[in-house]
Design an enzyme around this catalytic site. Structure first.
Site, PDB file in Angstrom:
ATOM      1  N   ARG A   1      41.716  26.670  36.897  1.00  0.00           N
ATOM      2  CA  ARG A   1      41.329  27.795  37.762  1.00  0.00           C
ATOM      3  C   ARG A   1      41.138  29.020  36.872  1.00  0.00           C
ATOM      4  O   ARG A   1      41.414  28.989  35.675  1.00  0.00           O
ATOM      5  CB  ARG A   1      42.338  28.035  38.903  1.00  0.00           C
ATOM      6  CG  ARG A   1      43.778  27.730  38.649  1.00  0.00           C
ATOM      7  CD  ARG A   1      44.503  28.664  37.733  1.00  0.00           C
ATOM      8  NE  ARG A   1      44.250  30.051  38.024  1.00  0.00           N
ATOM      9  CZ  ARG A   1      44.381  31.037  37.169  1.00  0.00           C
ATOM     10  NH1 ARG A   1      44.740  30.784  35.905  1.00  0.00           N
ATOM     11  NH2 ARG A   1      44.143  32.275  37.510  1.00  0.00           N
ATOM     12  N   GLY A   2      40.649  30.102  37.524  1.00  0.00           N
ATOM     13  CA  GLY A   2      40.267  31.275  36.756  1.00  0.00           C
ATOM     14  C   GLY A   2      38.778  31.146  36.444  1.00  0.00           C
ATOM     15  O   GLY A   2      38.330  30.088  35.962  1.00  0.00           O
ATOM     16  N   ALA A   3      38.006  32.205  36.738  1.00  0.00           N
ATOM     17  CA  ALA A   3      36.548  32.098  36.699  1.00  0.00           C
ATOM     18  C   ALA A   3      35.994  31.555  35.367  1.00  0.00           C
ATOM     19  O   ALA A   3      35.210  30.586  35.373  1.00  0.00           O
ATOM     20  CB  ALA A   3      35.925  33.456  37.051  1.00  0.00           C
TER      21      ALA A   3
ATOM     22  N   ARG B   1      34.186  25.358  44.625  1.00  0.00           N
ATOM     23  CA  ARG B   1      34.744  26.679  44.933  1.00  0.00           C
ATOM     24  C   ARG B   1      33.574  27.670  44.964  1.00  0.00           C
ATOM     25  O   ARG B   1      32.783  27.708  44.017  1.00  0.00           O
ATOM     26  CB  ARG B   1      35.775  27.120  43.882  1.00  0.00           C
ATOM     27  CG  ARG B   1      37.033  26.266  43.869  1.00  0.00           C
ATOM     28  CD  ARG B   1      38.146  26.925  43.074  1.00  0.00           C
ATOM     29  NE  ARG B   1      38.829  27.960  43.841  1.00  0.00           N
ATOM     30  CZ  ARG B   1      39.743  28.790  43.318  1.00  0.00           C
ATOM     31  NH1 ARG B   1      40.048  28.702  42.031  1.00  0.00           N
ATOM     32  NH2 ARG B   1      40.341  29.696  44.069  1.00  0.00           N
TER      33      ARG B   1
ATOM     34  N   GLN C   1      49.982  32.587  41.230  1.00  0.00           N
ATOM     35  CA  GLN C   1      49.454  32.554  39.856  1.00  0.00           C
ATOM     36  C   GLN C   1      50.094  33.635  38.982  1.00  0.00           C
ATOM     37  O   GLN C   1      50.207  33.474  37.771  1.00  0.00           O
ATOM     38  CB  GLN C   1      47.926  32.745  39.857  1.00  0.00           C
ATOM     39  CG  GLN C   1      47.143  31.599  40.451  1.00  0.00           C
ATOM     40  CD  GLN C   1      46.836  31.822  41.918  1.00  0.00           C
ATOM     41  OE1 GLN C   1      47.633  32.420  42.638  1.00  0.00           O
ATOM     42  NE2 GLN C   1      45.706  31.343  42.376  1.00  0.00           N
TER      43      GLN C   1
ATOM     44  N   ASP D   1      36.065  37.509  39.613  1.00  0.00           N
ATOM     45  CA  ASP D   1      35.393  36.236  39.893  1.00  0.00           C
ATOM     46  C   ASP D   1      33.891  36.396  40.045  1.00  0.00           C
ATOM     47  O   ASP D   1      33.130  35.450  39.840  1.00  0.00           O
ATOM     48  CB  ASP D   1      35.977  35.582  41.141  1.00  0.00           C
ATOM     49  CG  ASP D   1      37.298  34.932  40.794  1.00  0.00           C
ATOM     50  OD1 ASP D   1      38.306  35.648  40.713  1.00  0.00           O
ATOM     51  OD2 ASP D   1      37.304  33.713  40.540  1.00  0.00           O
TER      52      ASP D   1
ATOM     53  N   ASN E   1      37.780  39.544  43.391  1.00  0.00           N
ATOM     54  CA  ASN E   1      38.891  39.009  42.599  1.00  0.00           C
ATOM     55  C   ASN E   1      39.951  38.517  43.577  1.00  0.00           C
ATOM     56  O   ASN E   1      39.812  38.663  44.797  1.00  0.00           O
ATOM     57  CB  ASN E   1      39.442  40.067  41.634  1.00  0.00           C
ATOM     58  CG  ASN E   1      40.392  39.468  40.611  1.00  0.00           C
ATOM     59  OD1 ASN E   1      40.067  38.476  39.958  1.00  0.00           O
ATOM     60  ND2 ASN E   1      41.584  40.031  40.476  1.00  0.00           N
ATOM     61  N   LYS E   2      41.011  37.955  43.031  1.00  0.00           N
ATOM     62  CA  LYS E   2      42.068  37.363  43.858  1.00  0.00           C
ATOM     63  C   LYS E   2      42.504  38.291  44.981  1.00  0.00           C
ATOM     64  O   LYS E   2      42.659  39.497  44.779  1.00  0.00           O
ATOM     65  CB  LYS E   2      43.250  37.004  42.948  1.00  0.00           C
ATOM     66  CG  LYS E   2      44.453  36.412  43.613  1.00  0.00           C
ATOM     67  CD  LYS E   2      44.162  35.182  44.427  1.00  0.00           C
ATOM     68  CE  LYS E   2      43.466  34.076  43.672  1.00  0.00           C
ATOM     69  NZ  LYS E   2      43.010  32.964  44.553  1.00  0.00           N
TER      70      LYS E   2
HETATM   71  O1  MRU Z   1      42.167  31.231  42.612  1.00  0.00           O
HETATM   72  P1  MRU Z   1      42.173  31.495  41.129  1.00  0.00           P
HETATM   73  O2  MRU Z   1      43.504  31.287  40.502  1.00  0.00           O
HETATM   74  O3  MRU Z   1      41.071  30.747  40.429  1.00  0.00           O
HETATM   75  O4  MRU Z   1      41.823  33.033  41.019  1.00  0.00           O
HETATM   76  C1  MRU Z   1      41.703  33.594  39.741  1.00  0.00           C
HETATM   77  C2  MRU Z   1      41.401  35.047  39.757  1.00  0.00           C
HETATM   78  O5  MRU Z   1      41.218  35.666  40.778  1.00  0.00           O
HETATM   79  C3  MRU Z   1      41.232  35.687  38.413  1.00  0.00           C
HETATM   80  O6  MRU Z   1      41.651  37.018  38.439  1.00  0.00           O
HETATM   81  C4  MRU Z   1      39.749  35.649  38.022  1.00  0.00           C
HETATM   82  O7  MRU Z   1      39.226  34.356  38.166  1.00  0.00           O
HETATM   83  C5  MRU Z   1      39.543  36.111  36.626  1.00  0.00           C
HETATM   84  S1  MRU Z   1      40.215  34.997  35.463  1.00  0.00           S
HETATM   85  C6  MRU Z   1      39.908  35.618  33.925  1.00  0.00           C
END
Ligand code: MRU
Length: 346
Positions: free
Chosen positions: A45-47, A85, A194, A235, A245-246
C-alpha cells in the site's frame, strides 16, 4: 530499512504490511492476479509502492500472455489491476508506463523475450527512480524545517509506502540526518492504523524520536506540543493542487490553518493527475464496513448501525502551504506553478 518489494525475475516478493509490526512475512506473487489481490488487501500500500508493484505485475502478466494480440492483452491486464484501488493515480501510472513502453518497442518490431526484457527494465527503472526521487524530495523538504523541528504526520508515507526512503517520512529522514528533528507525532490513522503500525515502527527502528497519538488528539497536540508543521503524503493531486490522501488529512489541514501551522504535502511527479482540473472528480475508495465495526477481530459497534468508510479525503489547495516534489517545492498559485514545475526535467 525493510524492503517493500523485491523483483525476482519470475516473481514479485512483497512485504506483507497487514501483519506489521508484529510479524515480518513476505508474499511471493508469480502472476499479476496475486499482485492485484495484494494491492486490494493493502498487503502492499501507499501510492508510489502501488505504482511500482503494478508495473512489475504488468511484466508478470506480459510473461504469461505472449501470444497475439499482445498489446490488447496488456490493456486487459492493466484494466484489471487498476480496478484494485481507485484513488492512488500511481496505480494507473505504473500500468500505463509499461503499456507505453510495450507499444514503443512493439512498433519497432521487438517480440518475445527481447520485448519482455524491455518491459522488465522499465519496471526496475520505475522502482529505482522512485527511491532517487524520494531522496531529492527529502532534501527539498528538509530545507523547509526549522532546527529542533516538531512534526506531525498521518498514515504512512514512508519507506514502506514507496520503493524506499519515503515521501513525507523521506523529508523527516533527511531532516533527521541533518540533526533537525526533535519529535515526530504519528497519528494512529483509523481504521487500519498505518500510522501506529507502520510509521511509528519505521521511525522507532531507525531511532528517530516518535510519539503515537490517536487521530482525535491531533489538533490538541499541534497546539500543546508546539508542532512546527504537518507533513503528509498524497494519493492524487489535481492540476489546481487539491490533494487526496488518507482519510483524516483534511481535518489536519483545517486544524493547521486555524493554528497558523504550515501544512506540507510531499509527493513525486507520478502522483499528479493533470487530467483533473480540481479534486472534485478524484474517485474516493470506500471500504468494507467491518473495518469500522470491528477492532482486532472484536465487534465494537452495533450490527444495525450503518457505516460510512471512505479511505481518503480531498484537502483543498487553499489549505496547503506548499507541495514538496523531487523537482522542487511548489507554492501557490498552484494551477500555474504545478504545470510549470512538472514540465521541467528532474
Ligand atoms: O490506504 P493506504 O495505506 O494505501 O493509504 C496511503 C496514504 O494515504 C499515503 O499517505 C499516500 O499513499 C502516500 S504514500 C507515500
Amino acid at each position: 530499512m525493510l524492503n517493500t518489494m523485491v523483483w525476482g525475475g519470475d516473481r514479485l516478493t512483497l512485504l506483507d504490511q497487514t501483519k506489521l509490526p508484529a510479524v515480518t512475512e513476505y508474499i511471493d506473487c508469480f502472476d499479476h492476479l496475486r499482485v492485484k489481490e495484494a494491492i486490494a488487501r493493502l498487503e502492499v500500500r501507499g501510492a508510489p509502492a502501488i505504482g511500482a508493484a503494478a508495473a512489475f505485475a504488468m511484466v508478470l502478466g506480459a510473461k504469461h500472455s505472449q501470444h497475439e494480440p499482445f498489446l490488447s492483452q496488456l490493456e486487459e491486464i492493466a484494466a484489471d489491476l487498476e480496478s484494485a484501488r481507485p484513488t492512488a493515480v500511481n496505480l494507473a501510472w505504473g500500468c500505463r508506463t509499461i503499456i507505453d513502453t510495450a507499444k514503443k518497442f512493439y512498433e519497432e518490431g521487438l517480440r518475445g523475450s527481447l520485448l519482455l526484457k524491455k518491459l522488465e527494465e522499465k519496471a526496475v527503472a520505475i522502482y529505482e527512480e522512485d527511491i532517487a526521487a524520494n531522496k531529492k524530495m527529502g532534501e527539498h523538504g528538509a530545507a523547509l524545517l526549522p532546527k529542533e523541528a516538531v512534526v506531525l504526520t498521518h498514515c504512512n508515507a514512508g519507506a514502506l509506502a514507496t520503493c524506499g526512503w519515503g515521501t513525507a517520512l523521506g523529508v523527516v529522514r533527511s531532516a533527521y540526518l541533518q540533526g533537525k528533528i526533535k519529535m515526530v507525532y504519528s497519528d494512529e490513522t483509523r481504521p487500519l492504523l498505518q500510522g501506529a503500525r507502520l510509521t511509528a515502527y519505521e521511525l522507532a527502528e531507525e531511532g528517530i524520536p516518535v510519539t503515537c497519538i490517536t487521530d482525535g488528539m491531533a489538533a490538541w497536540t499541534m497546539k500543546e506540543k508546539k508542532v512546527d508543521c504537518v507533513i503528509v503524503g498524497a494519493d492524487r493531486i489535481a492540476a489546481n493542487g487539491d490533494t487526496a490522501n488518507k482519510i483524516g488529512t483534511f481535518n489536519l489541514a483545517l486544524a493547521a490553518r486555524a493554528l497558523h501551522i504550515p501544512f506540507y504535502v510531499a509527493a513525486p511527479a507520478s502522483t499528479f493527475d493533470l487530467h483533473l482540473a480540481d479534486g472534485s472528480a478524484i474517485p474516493i475508495e470506500e471500504r468494507a464496513p467491518e473495518e469500522i465495526k470491528k477492532f482486532a477481530g472484536h465487534i465494537i459497534a452495533p450490527e444495525k448501525a450503518l457505516v460510512y468508510n471512505p479511505a481518503f479525503d480531498v484537502t483543498p489547495a487553499a489549505l496547503i502551504t506548499a507541495i514538496i516534489t523531487e523537482k522542487g517545492v511548489i507554492r501557490p498559485p498552484y494551477a500555474q506553478n504545478i504545470s510549470r514545475l512538472l514540465k521541467n526535467k528532474a
